[in-house]
Design a protein around this motif. Structure first.
Motif, PDB file in Angstrom:
ATOM      1  N   LEU B 150       8.340   9.920   2.404  1.00 32.94           N
ATOM      2  CA  LEU B 150       8.565   8.585   1.834  1.00 32.94           C
ATOM      3  C   LEU B 150       9.631   7.780   2.573  1.00 32.94           C
ATOM      4  CD1 LEU B 150       8.025   6.587  -0.482  1.00 32.94           C
ATOM      5  CD2 LEU B 150       9.789   7.759  -1.793  1.00 32.94           C
ATOM      6  N   LEU B 151      10.800   8.380   2.807  1.00 31.64           N
ATOM      7  CA  LEU B 151      11.904   7.609   3.380  1.00 31.64           C
ATOM      8  C   LEU B 151      11.719   7.280   4.873  1.00 31.64           C
ATOM      9  CD1 LEU B 151      15.070   9.190   1.671  1.00 31.64           C
ATOM     10  CD2 LEU B 151      13.990   7.011   1.145  1.00 31.64           C
ATOM     11  N   SER B 193       2.301   3.011   3.777  1.00 34.67           N
ATOM     12  CA  SER B 193       2.570   2.105   2.666  1.00 34.67           C
ATOM     13  C   SER B 193       2.228   0.688   3.091  1.00 34.67           C
ATOM     14  CB  SER B 193       4.032   2.213   2.234  1.00 34.67           C
ATOM     15  OG  SER B 193       4.859   1.376   2.999  1.00 34.67           O
ATOM     16  N   GLY B 205       3.830  -0.773   6.045  1.00 35.20           N
ATOM     17  CA  GLY B 205       5.264  -0.503   5.998  1.00 35.20           C
ATOM     18  C   GLY B 205       5.972  -1.387   4.988  1.00 35.20           C
ATOM     19  N   ALA B 206       5.604  -1.245   3.716  1.00 41.83           N
ATOM     20  CA  ALA B 206       6.302  -2.025   2.690  1.00 41.83           C
ATOM     21  C   ALA B 206       7.627  -1.326   2.384  1.00 41.83           C
ATOM     22  CB  ALA B 206       5.437  -2.153   1.452  1.00 41.83           C
ATOM     23  N   HIS B 207       7.598  -0.274   1.564  1.00 42.08           N
ATOM     24  CA  HIS B 207       8.839   0.459   1.286  1.00 42.08           C
ATOM     25  C   HIS B 207       8.809   1.865   1.872  1.00 42.08           C
ATOM     26  CE1 HIS B 207      10.355  -2.714  -1.139  1.00 42.08           C
ATOM     27  NE2 HIS B 207       9.324  -2.683  -1.950  1.00 42.08           N
ATOM     28  N   GLY B 208       7.620   2.380   2.102  1.00 37.76           N
ATOM     29  CA  GLY B 208       7.470   3.719   2.659  1.00 37.76           C
ATOM     30  C   GLY B 208       7.143   3.625   4.139  1.00 37.76           C
ATOM     31  N   PRO B 209       6.508   4.696   4.695  1.00 34.30           N
ATOM     32  CA  PRO B 209       6.242   4.738   6.138  1.00 34.30           C
ATOM     33  C   PRO B 209       5.405   3.571   6.673  1.00 34.30           C
ATOM     34  CG  PRO B 209       5.899   6.886   5.146  1.00 34.30           C
ATOM     35  CD  PRO B 209       6.137   5.945   4.019  1.00 34.30           C
ATOM     36  N   TYR B 210       5.702   3.205   7.936  1.00 37.65           N
ATOM     37  CA  TYR B 210       4.907   2.209   8.653  1.00 37.65           C
ATOM     38  C   TYR B 210       3.656   2.853   9.238  1.00 37.65           C
ATOM     39  CZ  TYR B 210       8.555  -1.360   8.684  1.00 37.65           C
ATOM     40  OH  TYR B 210       9.460  -2.315   8.317  1.00 37.65           O
TER      41      TYR B 210
END
Ligand code: SF4
Lengths: 476, 219
Positions: B150-151, B193, B205-210
Motif C-alpha cells: 500500500l505505502l 490505485s 497512483g491516487a493514494h496507493g501504488p502508481y
C-alpha cells in the motif's frame, strides 16, 4: 446535513441556468453509461446475477433483526465493539466519545454517506477534532468550504478541471497546475501526511458479512485501505440494512456493484476487515468499532417501501436518469440525489420535507432497468406521490386541477370537446411551426425546452373517422 | 431503553416477530450459512494454463504488468531487471516469507519488515490469485503486513501459478481450508490505485501504488 429538498424547484432552475455546471454535466453524462454497458457484457448471466443479488438482499431484510443479532455476535467474537445509533445526532455523539476516549485529535475519513447524513464533520470540528476527507472527490469538496457532494460515487462530478486547479492553488498556496495527474499528486502528498498522523480512521461499509462479522469496503484510490490500516482506531459507520449472509453472497454482489457504479469488472481494492490487529502484527487498528445506524431505516422495514432497503448505493440509477443528467445532484437538496434519493429523502428526512422529489422523475424506468438489485424505483416514486396526495400535502391548485380533470374524464362528450378545443388552441399557438416556444399558462414547461405542437387530428377524431369508413365498407 | 433495544424492537414489531416465526427464520439462516451457495458465475476455463492466461490478461487490463519465470529462484533477477528497466530504486521492503531469496545476488537490497512511508518499492507474495478478474488476494499476518502493498509507489507481487483459482468463491474456500477463520485484513488488489474524481479521467497512483508488477512463478 441540512435538508434543502423543499427548494427543489428553485435549486433546479439555478442549476439549469448555471452554464459551467451544464458544461460539466454534459461532459460526465455519457461516460458512466457507456462503461457500465460494456462491463455487464462480461457476465454471461447478468439477469440471473441481478435476481440472485435481489434475493440475497431480501433474505436479510425479511429477517433483519435476526441477521443483525448474528452479525453483532460474530463481530464481538473477533474483538470488535458494536454500537447502535438511532439518528445522526447519536452517531455524532458516539463517534466523538470514541475519539475522546482514545485521545484522538485527527480523523482520516474514507467516504461515508451516513456521516454526511449525520453532519459528522461539523460535530467533530465543534469537539476540537480535525476530520480529513481522503477520497479525492470528497477532499475537493471539503477544502471548498464543506460543499456537499452531488453524486454518491463521484462526489465532485459537477466540478471541472479548472475549478479544481483554482481551488488547489488557493488552499494549498502552490503554483496553479492544469494537468489532472499533477493535481492528483498534489492531493496525494497533502493527504499522505494526514494518513500517517491521524489516530483514528473512519469508514462507511459497503456490506457487513454475518458469517464472519466483517465489514467489506470497495475502493479504488486506496484511501479506504489507508484509514483502516494506519491509525490505531477504526470506526465503521453503516446503516443497519447493510448485512449480507456469506462471503459467497459478497462475491455475487461484487460482480454487480463496481460494474453498475463505474463500469469496472472489479474495484481496485476490495477489503474485508475482521477484528483487530494481533500483538505481533506490524499494522492494523488495535480498536475496531461498528456504529450501526437506524436514522429512518427501521421504519421502512416490513412496509410498502421495504424494497428500497436492498439498495447497494451504486449510483447507476442517477447516472441513467434524464432528470439527474440535466440538473445534477445538488438540486435534490440532501445527501442522496437521483431516483434513489427521491425515494430515500422523503423516507428518511420526512415526506413533508421533500414534496417535489417524488415528482422529479419522468417515470421512464431507466433507473428500474439498470438497478442491480431490481428496485422498482418508478413504482416507489408513484407510491410516494399517492401518499402525498392522501396526506393533503400537494398544493391546492393541483388538487383542484386533478378533481376537475377526473370529473371531466368521466364525461366522454365533454372530454372529447375539451380535447379537440385544446388541440386546436395549441396548433394555433404554434402558428404553423412544429413546436411551441412559450406556453402562456405553463411557462415552466417551456422555459428550458419547446413544447411539441399537436399534429393532424385528435385520437378521438381519428377513431370516429375509422369507425365511419368501416361502417360504410360494411354497408357496401 | 437503549438504542439497540429501540431499533431492534421496531424492526421486530415491523416483521411481526414471534417465537414461531423466529424458529423458522433461524432454520433458513442456518441453512444459508451452512450451504453458502455461489450465485451465477461467468465461464472461466479451469485448466492451469487457461487460468494463468486469463489471470495475465485481466491483470494487464487492470493496468498491471506481468512477467513469468520458471522457478522461485529466478524471482530476484526478474525483479532486478524490471526495476532497472523502469529506472526504479534497488532497495525494497518485502514480506518475511520472501526474505530467504537471494536478493543480494541480484544486486538488490531487500529488508523483510513492516512498511514505512519512505519505502519506494514493496515486494509481496499473495495468498492466492483470482483469474476471473485478474485479482490478488492478500491476507494479513505478522509475516505478511498489509502496508507493504500500500505505502510504496511500486508494488511487486510474486504469484505462484499453482495458486491461481478461477473465482473469488474458490479463494474463500481456500481461506476456510487453510486459515480457518479470516485474518484481520483480506485485501483483493486489481492493479495500481486510481481515481477518476476529476472530470472522470482515470489517473493511476491516487493514494496507493502508481504501478503493480506481477511475477508469476510457473514451477
Ligand atoms: S437504487 Fe439501485 S441503481 Fe440506485 S443506487 Fe441503489 S442499487 Fe444502485
Amino acid at each position: 446535513m441540512e435538508i434543502k429538498s423543499m427548494r427543489f424547484k428553485a435549486n433546479s432552475e439555478a442549476s439549469l441556468a448555471n452554464v459551467v455546471l451544464q458544461g460539466n454535466l454534459k461532459n460526465a453524462k455519457g461516460k458512466f453509461v457507456t462503461k457500465r454497458a460494456e462491463a455487464i457484457k462480461e457476465l454471461d448471466d447478468f439477469e440471473g446475477t441481478r435476481d440472485a443479488a435481489a434475493a440475497i438482499r431480501n433474505k436479510v431484510i425479511d429477517n433483519l433483526d435476526l441477521w443483525l443479532e448474528r452479525f453483532e455476535t460474530k463481530a464481538q467474537e473477533t474483538g470488535a465493539q458494536v454500537m447502535w445509533a438511532k439518528d445522526g445526532a447519536e452517531v455524532c455523539r458516539l463517534v466523538t466519545e470514541i475519539a475522546r476516549k482514545h485521545g484522538v485529535t485527527k480523523v482520516t475519513k474514507s467516504k461515508s454517506m451516513l456521516s454526511e447524513e449525520a453532519g459528522l464533520n461539523q460535530a467533530l470540528e465543534a469537539a476540537g477534532i480535525q476530520p480529513v476527507e481522503t477520497d479525492l472527490g470528497e477532499y475537493i469538496l471539503q477544502v471548498n468550504d464543506n460543499e456537499p457532494p452531488s453524486h454518491i460515487i463521484a462526489p465532485a462530478v459537477h466540478k471541472s478541471l479548472d475549478d479544481v486547479a483554482d481551488l488547489f492553488h488557493k488552499v494549498h498556496g502552490t503554483p496553479r497546475k492544469t494537468e489532472i495527474p499533477a493535481l492528483t499528486r498534489e492531493a496525494r502528498e497533502v493527504l499522505r501526511g494526514h494518513f500517517l498522523t491521524a489516530e483514528m480512521g473512519l469508514s462507511g461499509g459497503n456490506f457487513l458479512v454475518a458469517e464472519t462479522g466483517s465489514v467489506a469496503l470497495v475502493t479504488n484510490e486506496g484511501n479506504g485501505r489507508m484509514v483502516t490500516t494506519m491509525p490505531k482506531v477504526h470506526v465503521v459507520i453503516t446503516g443497519i440494512e447493510k448485512v449480507i449472509p456469506t462471503l459467497e453472497d459478497l462475491s455475487t454482489l461484487m460482480r454487480l456493484l463496481p460494474r453498475s457504479a463505474t463500469g469496472q469488472s472489479i474495484s481496485n481494492y476490495f477489503s474485508i476487515l475482521t477484528g483487530v490487529k494481533k500483538p505481533e502484527e506490524h499494522d492494523g487498528p488495535e480498536h475496531l468499532y461498528f456504529v450501526l445506524v437506524d436514522a429512518g431505516r427501521a421504519d421502512v422495514v416490513g412496509g410498502e417501501f421495504h424494497e428500497m432497503l436492498r439498495c447497494i448505493r451504486c449510483g447507476a440509477c442517477m447516472n441513467h436518469c434524464p432528470v439527474y443528467q440535466t440538473i445534477g445532484g445538488h438540486a435534490y437538496g440532501w445527501v442522496y440525489p437521483g431516483p434513489m434519493g427521491s425515494v430515500l429523502t422523503p423516507l428518511y428526512a420526512g415526506i413533508e420535507n421533500a414534496i417535489d422529489l417524488p415528482h422529479a422523475a419522468t417515470l421512464c424506468n431507466q433507473c428500474g432497468v439498470v438497478c442491480p438489485v431490481k428496485i422498482p424505483l418508478p413504482e416507489l416514486l408513484r407510491k410516494l406521490r399517492e401518499k402525498q396526495t392522501d396526506a393533503g400535502l400537494r398544493p391546492l391548485t393541483e388538487r383542484i386541477g386533478l378533481r376537475v380533470w377526473a370529473w371531466v374524464a368521466q364525461r366522454p362528450a365533454l372530454y372529447g370537446l375539451g380535447a379537440s378545443l385544446g388541440a386546436r388552441y395549441l396548433k394555433w399557438l404554434a402558428g404553423g411551426n412544429k413546436s411551441i416556444r412559450l406556453l402562456p399558462a405553463a411557462q415552466e414547461w417551456t422555459n428550458g425546452r419547446d413544447f411539441p405542437a399537436p399534429q393532424g387530428q385528435t385520437f378521438r377524431e381519428m377513431y370516429a373517422a375509422r369507425r365511419k369508413s368501416a361502417a360504410q365498407g360494411d354497408a357496401k | 431503553m437503549s438504542s439497540r433495544e429501540d431499533i431492534l424492537g421496531r424492526v421486530r414489531a415491523a416483521l411481526h416477530r414471534n417465537a414461531g416465526n423466529a424458529a423458522t427464520a433461524r432454520e433458513v439462516m442456518a441453512a444459508a450459512l451452512a450451504n453458502r451457495n455461489p450465485g451465477p458465475q461467468p465461464a472461466v476455463a479451469g485448466e492451469p494454463r487457461a487460468l494463468l492466461e486469463r489471470f495475465r490478461l485481466k491483470s494487464e487490463q487492470a493496468s498491471s504488468t506481468v512477467d513469468i519465470v520458471a522457478t522461485e529462484a529466478d524471482v530476484p533477477a526478474a525483479i532486478a531487471k524490471y526495476l532497472a528497466a523502469m529506472k526504479l530504486p534497488t532497495s525494497a521492503v518485502a514480506w518475511a516469507s520472501l526474505g530467504a531469496l537471494d536478493w543480494a545476488g541480484a544486486g538488490l537490497k531487500v529488508e523483510a519488515r513492516g512498511a514505512r512511508d519512505a519505502d519506494l518499492v514493496g515486494i509481496t507474495g499473495c495468498f492466492c490469485a483470482v483469474a476471473e478478474t485478474g485479482t490478488l488476494m492478500m491476507t494479513s499476518s505478522p509475516d505478511t503486513p498489509a502496508a507493504v502493498s500500500l505505502l510504496p509507489e511500486t508494488h511487486i507481487a510474486v504469484v505462484q501459478a499453482s495458486r491461481i483459482v478461477a473465482y473469488m468463491e474458490d479463494a474463500w474456500n481456500l481461506a476456510r481450508a487453510e486459515l480457518g477463520s479470516l485474518p484481520r485484513a483480506v485485501n483483493f488488489i486489481s492493479g495500481p490505485s486510481r481515481t477518476g474524481d476529476i472530470e472522470q479521467t482515470i489517473v493511476l497512483g491516487a493514494h496507493g501504488p502508481y504501478r503493480v508488477h506481477l511475477v508469476i512463478v510457473e514451477g
